[in-house]
Each structure stands twice: as C-alpha cells, then as structure tokens.
Design a protein around this motif. Structure first.
Motif, short mmCIF file in Angstrom:
data_model
loop_
_atom_site.label_atom_id
_atom_site.label_comp_id
_atom_site.label_asym_id
_atom_site.label_seq_id
_atom_site.Cartn_x
_atom_site.Cartn_y
_atom_site.Cartn_z
N ALA A 1 2.92 -13.57 9.45
CA ALA A 1 3.85 -13.92 8.37
C ALA A 1 4.12 -12.69 7.49
O ALA A 1 5.25 -12.43 7.09
CB ALA A 1 3.27 -15.07 7.53
N TYR A 2 3.05 -11.92 7.24
CA TYR A 2 3.19 -10.69 6.45
C TYR A 2 4.16 -9.71 7.16
O TYR A 2 5.03 -9.11 6.53
CB TYR A 2 1.81 -10.05 6.28
N ALA A 3 4.02 -9.60 8.50
CA ALA A 3 4.89 -8.69 9.26
C ALA A 3 6.34 -9.20 9.22
O ALA A 3 7.27 -8.40 9.01
CB ALA A 3 4.40 -8.59 10.70
N TRP B 1 7.69 -10.94 6.93
CA TRP B 1 8.15 -10.76 5.55
C TRP B 1 8.90 -9.43 5.41
O TRP B 1 9.87 -9.31 4.67
CB TRP B 1 6.97 -10.86 4.59
N TYR B 2 8.49 -8.42 6.18
CA TYR B 2 9.18 -7.13 6.18
C TYR B 2 10.66 -7.29 6.53
O TYR B 2 11.53 -6.64 5.97
CB TYR B 2 8.54 -6.18 7.21
N LEU B 3 10.93 -8.17 7.53
CA LEU B 3 12.30 -8.35 8.00
C LEU B 3 13.15 -9.06 6.95
O LEU B 3 14.34 -8.83 6.84
CB LEU B 3 12.32 -9.15 9.30
N SER C 1 11.35 -2.84 13.78
CA SER C 1 11.10 -3.30 15.15
C SER C 1 9.59 -3.48 15.37
O SER C 1 9.14 -4.43 16.00
CB SER C 1 11.69 -2.33 16.19
N HIS C 2 8.80 -2.58 14.78
CA HIS C 2 7.34 -2.67 14.91
C HIS C 2 6.80 -3.97 14.30
O HIS C 2 5.98 -4.67 14.90
CB HIS C 2 6.73 -1.45 14.20
N ALA C 3 7.29 -4.30 13.10
CA ALA C 3 6.83 -5.52 12.42
C ALA C 3 7.26 -6.76 13.22
O ALA C 3 6.48 -7.72 13.35
CB ALA C 3 7.38 -5.57 10.99
N ALA D 1 2.57 8.99 9.92
CA ALA D 1 1.75 8.07 9.12
C ALA D 1 1.19 8.77 7.88
O ALA D 1 0.89 9.97 7.89
CB ALA D 1 0.63 7.49 9.96
N PHE D 2 1.01 7.98 6.84
CA PHE D 2 0.41 8.45 5.59
C PHE D 2 -1.05 8.83 5.85
O PHE D 2 -1.73 8.17 6.65
CB PHE D 2 0.48 7.30 4.57
N GLY D 3 -1.54 9.91 5.22
CA GLY D 3 -2.97 10.21 5.29
C GLY D 3 -3.32 11.41 6.15
O GLY D 3 -4.50 11.75 6.28
N LEU E 1 -7.31 -4.53 10.13
CA LEU E 1 -6.87 -3.52 9.15
C LEU E 1 -6.66 -4.15 7.77
O LEU E 1 -7.15 -3.66 6.76
CB LEU E 1 -5.58 -2.85 9.63
N ARG E 2 -5.95 -5.29 7.78
CA ARG E 2 -5.59 -5.89 6.49
C ARG E 2 -6.75 -6.64 5.85
O ARG E 2 -6.75 -6.88 4.65
CB ARG E 2 -4.33 -6.73 6.64
N LEU E 3 -7.78 -6.98 6.65
CA LEU E 3 -8.99 -7.56 6.07
C LEU E 3 -9.86 -6.46 5.44
O LEU E 3 -10.47 -6.65 4.39
CB LEU E 3 -9.81 -8.29 7.14
N ALA F 1 -9.38 5.29 2.09
CA ALA F 1 -9.48 3.99 2.77
C ALA F 1 -8.56 3.94 3.98
O ALA F 1 -8.95 3.48 5.05
CB ALA F 1 -9.12 2.86 1.80
N TYR F 2 -7.36 4.48 3.85
CA TYR F 2 -6.38 4.46 4.94
C TYR F 2 -6.83 5.36 6.09
O TYR F 2 -6.64 5.02 7.26
CB TYR F 2 -5.02 4.91 4.39
N GLN F 3 -7.45 6.48 5.74
CA GLN F 3 -7.96 7.39 6.79
C GLN F 3 -9.07 6.73 7.60
O GLN F 3 -9.14 6.88 8.81
CB GLN F 3 -8.45 8.71 6.15
#
Ligand code: HEM
Length: 200
Positions: free
Chosen positions: A11-13, A15-17, A41-43, A93-95, A146-148, A163-165
């Motif tokens: 649902a979170y993915a 939501w991006y669309l 497209s990824h989401a 990607a960030f990081g 990842l999101r947990l 944290a992201y790294q």
C-alpha cells in the motif's frame, strides 16, 4: 504472517503512484524527481511482486496448477522488473557507495534467483524451482524488512544517513540467510522421512 506484513508495504508503494512528489522522503526526493520513470515503475512492480509472492506458498493454491502458473508468471515478471529497475536506480541511491553497492547487489541477486527459479521449472525440476523461488521472495521481502528496521536504525545510529547505509544491506542479507537455513532444515527433514517411506 508474511502476507499481513506485505500488505501495508505494498500500500505504501502504491501510495507513490497516487501521491507523486508528496510521497517522496525528503532526503531521496531530488534523486526521484530526476528519474521519475525509475521510482514510479519500481513502486508499481515492487508492490505487486511483494503481494503475489506469499500466495504461491499456500497449499490450496499450489494444488490448483493453472492458478499457480498464472500467479507465478505475474510474480516472475514483476519481481524481475522490480530488481532490474532497482539495479538501474542503485547508482543514484542516497548514502554513497555503501548504499549503492548494497541495493545494486540486491537487484542483481533478485534477477539471478527469479531467473534460475523460472529456468528450473521449465526444466521440470520442481525441488530446484521451489528453492530458488523461496530465495527470490526472501529478497523481495527486503522491501518489508527495510521499512521495519529503518525507524529503529535511525534512532539507534542517530540519523537517517548511517541508518540508510546499514539498511541497504541489513534489509536483505539476513533474509537470505534465514531462507538458506529454512531450506537446509527442510532438506534434512525430507531426507529423514524418505527412508521411512521406503521401508513402509
Ligand atoms: C528487491 C529488489 C529491490 C531493489 C534492488 C530496490 C532498490 C531500490 C532503490 C535503489 C531505491 C532508491 C533509493 C534511493 O534513491 O536512495 C528504492 C526505493 C524504493 N523502493 Fe525499492 N528495491 C527493491 C524492492 C522493492 C520492492 C519489492 C518494493 C515494493 C514494496 C520497493 C519499493 C520502493 C519504494 C516505495 C521506494 C522509495 C523509497 C522509500 O520511500 O522508501 N522496492 N528501491
């Protein structure tokens, strides 16, 4: 349980669309705006793959061969596209390098697992197909882990960047280890019951 965890992440993915720019986390927004084709497209494909995967392990659906094949094809296509687009987005990607290599390796691993699982069933190797598809879903499930993990890592490590790294690796390496341990224990259990079946 796996499906219950997958639903809010899908649902979170999605939501991006619906939300577009408004869904982007602040640190990632500039990169996503530069490559909207990638993130949308990824989401979309990722959201579908994470939902389809758990259906394939249900015994009632496994018995309905045509349905299993149809859902399986949907999983193979969407998981491969998620991995391929994830791989294409990884260099941005960030990081920095740690994150980019982590997500890039994950994308490549998804492609290998899904491709091998598909080839195994084309070759009528059912046991090999099952093993590679379990690996493939353990990797796709990185979207959930990842999101947990991210909120705890952000608090524990004192910021989003470290944290992201860490999460670029910790979202999928333990999943793959857990899948290998599960496969090893189910191979041991199968080899323990075979002689008993043969004796009977
Ligand atoms: C398993 C292979 C996957 C790889 C290699 C991968 C890779 C990536 C990469 C590189 C980014 C951009 C990060 C950045 O720019 O800093 C990203 C973001 C994202 N991915 Fe994936 N991903 C995968 C699976 C999934 C799945 C299955 C979903 C669906 C649930 C998903 C949903 C998202 C979302 C919503 C974002 C936006 C960032 C956020 O809000 O957390 N990904 N992914």
């Amino acid at each position: 349980m796996v499906f219950i965890l997958a639903v809010p992440i899908a649902a979170y993915a999605f939501w991006y669309l619906l939300a577009g720019d408004r869904a982007f986390p602040p640190d990632l927004a500039a990169s996503f705006r530069a490559r909207p084709w990638g993130i949308y497209s990824h989401a979309l494909f990722g959201g579908i793959a994470v939902l389809l995967g758990p259906l394939q392990f249900r015994r009632d659906l496994l018995r309905r061969r045509r349905l299993h094949r149809a859902i399986g094809l949907g999983f193979v296509v969407t998981a491969a596209l998620t991995g391929a687009v994830g791989l294409a987005m990884a260099p941005f990607a960030f990081g920095g390098a740690i994150t980019r290599i982590g997500f890039g390796t994950l994308g490549a691993a998804v492609l290998v697992a899904v491709g091998t699982g598909y080839r195994r069933i084309r070759g009528r190797d059912v046991a090999g197909h099952r093993e590679w598809m379990i690996r493939a879903y353990a990797l796709i499930f990185a979207a959930v882990t990842l999101r947990l993990e991210l909120p705890f890592l952000t608090v524990g490590l004192g910021g989003f960047l470290p944290a992201y790294q860490v999460v670029a690796w910790s979202c999928w390496v333990p999943n793959l280890v857990a899948a290998e341990l599960y496969l090893r224990s189910s191979r041991v259990a199968a080899s323990a019951t075979l002689p008993r079946i043969a004796d009977a």
